[in-house]
Design a protein around this motif. Structure first.
Motif, mmCIF file in Angstrom:
data_model
loop_
_atom_site.group_PDB
_atom_site.id
_atom_site.type_symbol
_atom_site.label_atom_id
_atom_site.label_comp_id
_atom_site.label_asym_id
_atom_site.label_seq_id
_atom_site.Cartn_x
_atom_site.Cartn_y
_atom_site.Cartn_z
ATOM 1 N N UNK A 151 0.830 -1.192 0.000
ATOM 2 C CA UNK A 151 0.000 0.000 0.000
ATOM 3 C C UNK A 151 0.870 1.250 0.000
ATOM 4 N N UNK A 152 0.358 2.308 -0.595
ATOM 5 C CA UNK A 152 1.024 3.608 -0.564
ATOM 6 C C UNK A 152 0.388 4.454 0.531
ATOM 7 N N UNK A 153 1.228 5.108 1.310
ATOM 8 C CA UNK A 153 0.739 5.955 2.388
ATOM 9 C C UNK A 153 1.264 7.380 2.214
ATOM 10 N N UNK A 154 0.384 8.387 2.338
ATOM 11 C CA UNK A 154 0.831 9.779 2.173
ATOM 12 C C UNK A 154 1.762 10.237 3.288
ATOM 13 N N UNK A 197 2.222 -7.640 4.351
ATOM 14 C CA UNK A 197 1.807 -6.288 3.996
ATOM 15 C C UNK A 197 3.019 -5.375 4.045
ATOM 16 N N UNK A 198 3.022 -4.382 3.188
ATOM 17 C CA UNK A 198 4.071 -3.370 3.180
ATOM 18 C C UNK A 198 3.439 -2.020 2.896
ATOM 19 N N UNK A 199 4.056 -0.979 3.458
ATOM 20 C CA UNK A 199 3.610 0.388 3.239
ATOM 21 C C UNK A 199 4.773 1.179 2.643
ATOM 22 N N UNK A 200 4.502 1.854 1.536
ATOM 23 C CA UNK A 200 5.504 2.695 0.903
ATOM 24 C C UNK A 200 5.097 4.156 0.954
ATOM 25 N N UNK A 202 4.461 7.705 -0.189
ATOM 26 C CA UNK A 202 4.222 8.445 -1.420
ATOM 27 C C UNK A 202 3.541 9.752 -1.085
ATOM 28 N N UNK A 203 4.271 10.844 -0.987
ATOM 29 C CA UNK A 203 3.683 12.129 -0.566
ATOM 30 C C UNK A 203 2.445 12.488 -1.386
ATOM 31 N N UNK A 204 1.348 12.723 -0.704
ATOM 32 C CA UNK A 204 0.112 13.113 -1.373
ATOM 33 C C UNK A 204 -0.569 12.009 -2.139
ATOM 34 N N UNK A 205 -0.190 10.735 -1.886
ATOM 35 C CA UNK A 205 -0.759 9.621 -2.640
ATOM 36 C C UNK A 205 -1.201 8.490 -1.709
ATOM 37 N N UNK A 206 -2.126 7.676 -2.194
ATOM 38 C CA UNK A 206 -2.590 6.499 -1.462
ATOM 39 C C UNK A 206 -3.150 5.504 -2.474
ATOM 40 N N UNK A 207 -3.245 4.250 -2.051
ATOM 41 C CA UNK A 207 -3.791 3.216 -2.921
ATOM 42 C C UNK A 207 -2.916 1.980 -2.942
ATOM 43 N N UNK A 208 -3.355 0.980 -3.697
ATOM 44 C CA UNK A 208 -2.621 -0.282 -3.807
ATOM 45 C C UNK A 208 -1.555 -0.153 -4.890
ATOM 46 N N UNK A 209 -0.307 -0.474 -4.526
ATOM 47 C CA UNK A 209 0.760 -0.514 -5.522
ATOM 48 C C UNK A 209 0.789 -1.869 -6.221
ATOM 49 N N UNK A 210 0.813 -2.958 -5.428
ATOM 50 C CA UNK A 210 0.678 -4.282 -6.030
ATOM 51 C C UNK A 210 0.209 -5.302 -5.019
ATOM 52 N N UNK A 211 -0.282 -6.422 -5.546
ATOM 53 C CA UNK A 211 -0.672 -7.589 -4.766
ATOM 54 C C UNK A 211 0.213 -8.741 -5.208
ATOM 55 N N UNK A 212 0.823 -9.438 -4.249
ATOM 56 C CA UNK A 212 1.673 -10.580 -4.566
ATOM 57 C C UNK A 212 0.919 -11.881 -4.405
ATOM 58 N N UNK A 213 0.910 -12.709 -5.460
ATOM 59 C CA UNK A 213 0.192 -13.982 -5.463
ATOM 60 C C UNK A 213 1.168 -15.082 -5.858
ATOM 61 N N UNK A 214 1.216 -16.152 -5.071
ATOM 62 C CA UNK A 214 2.145 -17.258 -5.325
ATOM 63 C C UNK A 214 1.426 -18.413 -5.996
ATOM 64 N N UNK A 215 2.018 -18.925 -7.059
ATOM 65 C CA UNK A 215 1.474 -20.073 -7.778
ATOM 66 C C UNK A 215 2.323 -21.301 -7.468
ATOM 67 N N UNK A 216 1.871 -22.461 -7.926
ATOM 68 C CA UNK A 216 2.491 -23.707 -7.488
ATOM 69 C C UNK A 216 3.694 -24.157 -8.297
ATOM 70 N N UNK A 217 3.930 -23.568 -9.468
ATOM 71 C CA UNK A 217 5.045 -24.060 -10.282
ATOM 72 C C UNK A 217 5.601 -22.958 -11.176
ATOM 73 N N UNK A 218 6.828 -23.174 -11.636
ATOM 74 C CA UNK A 218 7.458 -22.264 -12.603
ATOM 75 C C UNK A 218 6.617 -22.215 -13.876
ATOM 76 N N UNK A 219 6.044 -23.334 -14.243
ATOM 77 C CA UNK A 219 5.206 -23.372 -15.446
ATOM 78 C C UNK A 219 4.044 -22.395 -15.335
ATOM 79 N N UNK A 220 3.413 -22.313 -14.149
ATOM 80 C CA UNK A 220 2.299 -21.388 -13.966
ATOM 81 C C UNK A 220 2.747 -19.937 -14.154
#
Length: 306
Positions: A151-154, A197-200, A202-220
């Protein structure tokens, strides 16, 4: 607090139709039945839980809530009592909201930044019920939940770190190797990943920067990477490996303007026993080929509906 991790995430979006295609066909999510009381929303399964991701109709794209899973009823009750002892305002969900989330009990609260959180226990599930939206090896959820969110925090204040570590009982992992003020945190019972969770800053900003999702294989990861490229979706970072995790991942943007980091474990993560201070973000790859902040990062007035 005996918290396992993020059990589910909820978003508001003006792009529901895009998610109906992108979720199953690109990411491999399963479209789950929507609750009768929330039929206009879109729910996705990533494993045998009733759902892990929910997208509700909205005027703009923003995160609506972060659902933390307590180990059980007693741990949930102890956590609620701890919130109240520290003066954190919590609201108890009625049966209707619990049914929409598919949980036994639920409370809602906000962090010092203004993001909406929920704490629950006992989400509904059914063994062998997950069927991916396309051929896919599945997602590594189980004990670790959805994954992580950045998440971004002002403002990055001592009150935020106090709330996460002293009240919610999270472990501070470090600031990583990114530029600016950042903090990574993982829940008490998480022994599988470096952060939930992580907070970054960002002066004057807020919102989701990214969501990390783990899959089961390199192929995925590889097949998702190919689909992202073939569909011409905006990339953020190419394939690579971070210094702080023995995993491989890449980042691309979703229809809601935040990125998804698609991750596979190259070997099991383990705590180093001390705080790391990486000189570089990644050991290889992760070339920045798009914006670091997507359209989901906005002014705080837009993101935080008081």
């Amino acid at each position: 607090m005996d918290i396992i991790g993020i059990g589910y995430l909820g978003f508001e979006t003006a792009n529901l139709d895009a998610w109906r295609d992108y979720g199953p066909q690109v990411m491999g999510f399963q479209v789950a039945p929507s609750p009768e009381s929330d039929s206009d929303s879109l729910y996705f399964k990533m494993d045998d839980r009733r759902h892990r991701l929910a997208f509700h109709p909205g005027k703009i794209d923003r995160i609506a809530y972060i659902g933390w899973e307590a180990k059980g009823k007693l741990e949930f009750q102890a956590a609620v009592e701890r919130f109240r002892e520290h003066g954190v305002e919590v609201s108890v969900a009625d049966q209707s909201l619990c049914e929409r989330r598919g949980v036994k009990e639920l409370v809602r609260f906000r962090d010092p930044v203004g993001y909406q959180h929920e704490l629950f226990y006992a989400q509904k599930w059914m063994p062998r019920s997950f069927q991916p939206g396309r051929p896919h090896g599945g997602f590594t959820c189980g004990e670790r939940g959805v994954g992580h969110v950045v998440l971004i925090t002002p403002e990055y204040t001592p009150e935020l770190e106090h709330f996460l570590t002293n009240i919610m009982g999270m472990r501070y992992y470090g600031a990583g190797a990114g530029k600016g003020k950042t903090g990574f945190f993982r829940s008490k019972l998480n022994t599988h990943t470096s952060h939930d969770i992580a907070y970054g800053f960002g002066p004057g900003k807020a919102g989701v920067q990214h969501v990390g999702i783990t899959v089961n294989s390199v192929r995925d990861v590889g097949e998702t990477y190919d689909l992202v490229r073939k569909k011409g979706l905006q990339m953020m970072m190419t394939l690579g490996q971070h210094t702080q995790d023995p995993h491989m991942s890449f980042y691309h943007f979703t229809p809601s303007g935040f990125a998804i980091e698609c991750i596979v474990e190259l070997e099991p993560w383990h705590d180093d026993g001390y705080e790391l201070n990486p000189e570089k973000l990644s050991t290889w790859g992760h070339e920045l080929v798009g914006p670091i902040l997507g359209s989901s990062v906005r002014s705080p007035e837009e993101v935080f509906d008081r």
